[in-house]
Design a protein around this motif. Sequence first.
Motif, PDB file in Angstrom:
ATOM      1  N   ASP A 138      46.794  54.707  53.599  1.00 26.88           N
ATOM      2  CA  ASP A 138      47.210  54.864  52.207  1.00 26.88           C
ATOM      3  C   ASP A 138      47.689  53.512  51.663  1.00 26.88           C
ATOM      4  O   ASP A 138      48.878  53.313  51.405  1.00 26.88           O
ATOM      5  N   PRO A 139      46.758  52.579  51.471  1.00 29.27           N
ATOM      6  CA  PRO A 139      47.148  51.238  51.032  1.00 29.27           C
ATOM      7  C   PRO A 139      47.672  51.235  49.596  1.00 29.27           C
ATOM      8  O   PRO A 139      47.430  52.170  48.829  1.00 29.27           O
ATOM      9  N   TYR A 140      48.373  50.189  49.261  1.00 30.17           N
ATOM     10  CA  TYR A 140      48.740  49.987  47.867  1.00 30.17           C
ATOM     11  C   TYR A 140      47.468  49.666  47.067  1.00 30.17           C
ATOM     12  O   TYR A 140      46.642  48.860  47.494  1.00 30.17           O
TER      13      TYR A 140
ATOM     14  N   SER B 255      46.132  46.383  49.027  1.00 32.29           N
ATOM     15  CA  SER B 255      46.919  45.687  50.033  1.00 32.29           C
ATOM     16  C   SER B 255      47.348  46.715  51.070  1.00 32.29           C
ATOM     17  O   SER B 255      47.902  47.763  50.718  1.00 32.29           O
ATOM     18  N   THR B 256      47.082  46.428  52.353  1.00 29.17           N
ATOM     19  CA  THR B 256      47.311  47.444  53.371  1.00 29.17           C
ATOM     20  C   THR B 256      48.776  47.832  53.500  1.00 29.17           C
ATOM     21  O   THR B 256      49.096  49.010  53.666  1.00 29.17           O
ATOM     22  N   ASP B 257      49.692  46.855  53.413  1.00 26.86           N
ATOM     23  CA  ASP B 257      51.079  47.222  53.678  1.00 26.86           C
ATOM     24  C   ASP B 257      52.121  46.368  52.961  1.00 26.86           C
ATOM     25  O   ASP B 257      53.307  46.454  53.279  1.00 26.86           O
ATOM     26  N   ILE B 258      51.723  45.529  52.009  1.00 28.10           N
ATOM     27  CA  ILE B 258      52.685  44.737  51.246  1.00 28.10           C
ATOM     28  C   ILE B 258      52.502  45.038  49.766  1.00 28.10           C
ATOM     29  O   ILE B 258      51.406  44.891  49.234  1.00 28.10           O
ATOM     30  N   ALA B 259      53.582  45.460  49.124  1.00 24.05           N
ATOM     31  CA  ALA B 259      53.523  45.745  47.695  1.00 24.05           C
ATOM     32  C   ALA B 259      53.323  44.448  46.918  1.00 24.05           C
ATOM     33  O   ALA B 259      54.030  43.465  47.129  1.00 24.05           O
ATOM     34  N   THR B 260      52.337  44.444  46.030  1.00 26.90           N
ATOM     35  CA  THR B 260      52.037  43.243  45.261  1.00 26.90           C
ATOM     36  C   THR B 260      51.620  43.653  43.850  1.00 26.90           C
ATOM     37  O   THR B 260      52.139  44.620  43.302  1.00 26.90           O
ATOM     38  N   GLY B 261      50.684  42.959  43.262  1.00 29.48           N
ATOM     39  CA  GLY B 261      50.231  43.265  41.912  1.00 29.48           C
ATOM     40  C   GLY B 261      49.623  42.031  41.285  1.00 29.48           C
ATOM     41  O   GLY B 261      49.210  41.095  41.978  1.00 29.48           O
ATOM     42  N   TYR B 262      49.585  41.990  39.956  1.00 27.66           N
ATOM     43  CA  TYR B 262      48.978  40.882  39.234  1.00 27.66           C
ATOM     44  C   TYR B 262      50.056  40.090  38.499  1.00 27.66           C
ATOM     45  O   TYR B 262      50.853  40.644  37.744  1.00 27.66           O
ATOM     46  N   ASN B 263      50.033  38.794  38.710  1.00 32.43           N
ATOM     47  CA  ASN B 263      50.935  37.902  38.000  1.00 32.43           C
ATOM     48  C   ASN B 263      50.357  37.527  36.639  1.00 32.43           C
ATOM     49  O   ASN B 263      51.083  37.389  35.661  1.00 32.43           O
TER      50      ASN B 263
ATOM     51  N   THR C 267      46.239  42.897  54.810  1.00 32.99           N
ATOM     52  CA  THR C 267      44.826  42.696  54.514  1.00 32.99           C
ATOM     53  C   THR C 267      44.576  43.105  53.073  1.00 32.99           C
ATOM     54  O   THR C 267      44.953  44.206  52.657  1.00 32.99           O
ATOM     55  N   LEU C 268      43.961  42.222  52.314  1.00 33.62           N
ATOM     56  CA  LEU C 268      43.692  42.450  50.902  1.00 33.62           C
ATOM     57  C   LEU C 268      42.208  42.684  50.680  1.00 33.62           C
ATOM     58  O   LEU C 268      41.353  42.241  51.451  1.00 33.62           O
ATOM     59  N   SER C 269      41.890  43.372  49.616  1.00 29.70           N
ATOM     60  CA  SER C 269      40.508  43.453  49.133  1.00 29.70           C
ATOM     61  C   SER C 269      40.567  43.489  47.611  1.00 29.70           C
ATOM     62  O   SER C 269      41.541  43.968  47.018  1.00 29.70           O
TER      63      SER C 269
END
Length: 285
Positions: free
Chosen positions: A53-55, A86-94, A123-125
Amino acid sequence: MNKIIHAFTLAILPIVSVNAATVFNYGPSTEYVTNDAGYSRNVNSSGSGTSGDPYVYEKPFSDTSELSPASSYTGPQFFGGYVLTSTDIATGYNRQQVRTTTGNPTLDRMVLQFDNIDYTGTTLSFAGVYIFKQDQFNPGYTSGAVSIDGFYSIDSQCFSGLNCDARWVVEIDDVYYVNNSVFSLNGTRELTGENLQNALWAVYDPATSLNFDQSSAVFSSLALDNVAAVGLYFEKDSFTVTGTQAPTLMIGNIQVTGTIPESSSSAILMGLFVMIAVFYRMKRR
């Protein structure tokens, strides 16, 4: 009489003979914004960052609700969407914007930039598409049956760990297609001449999934006639970034060349005109 037939034949043969021209371009020498202008529409966020359940941070695809800035922007309207996981780190768009360039106010790029955080261990996609409809083509090409004969990507960049692959996109008869020639967005790239003639295309349905599944795609030849939209697909599947960075995609200048073939009715009328003129001259003799 044979001269008349010969003249008529010569008149109707070149029914597709017009010189190729730039039918669409984004950039490079027009100031579209005086200050950075954010994209339209909101990003949808989901996922918990746990196994399976990735972000997910997605601006869903739309070709009816514009993606380009709704105000303070004078460039060609564009549509599309994009998705970051993102598999396990919360991120987003700057940044999600048409951004002016310091020191070069006429170079306004379409920019997507991730948050500037430490991505170590995740891991990102990333995948997305920009679509430009025919009504945004250059004057003289906003209607009619446009045929495409060249694609050019100039001054586009992916950096800080994001080295995107790209494909060209066309819309014909309400269906989107991507080509089989994958290229890097860094540097100048073109698809023209024999390479374009030999290119294969597969159906792409961004409304179902922004990430094009090349493993199940069926590529075949496609006549690039009656093109209703052009675009650029970009992706980077399953990549890692070490340390604190802000992976960034910038599109500065894309160009598409082509023609509008002369209509058969115009050619026939021209042929009749030539035939009458020749017949009249023969009668005078």
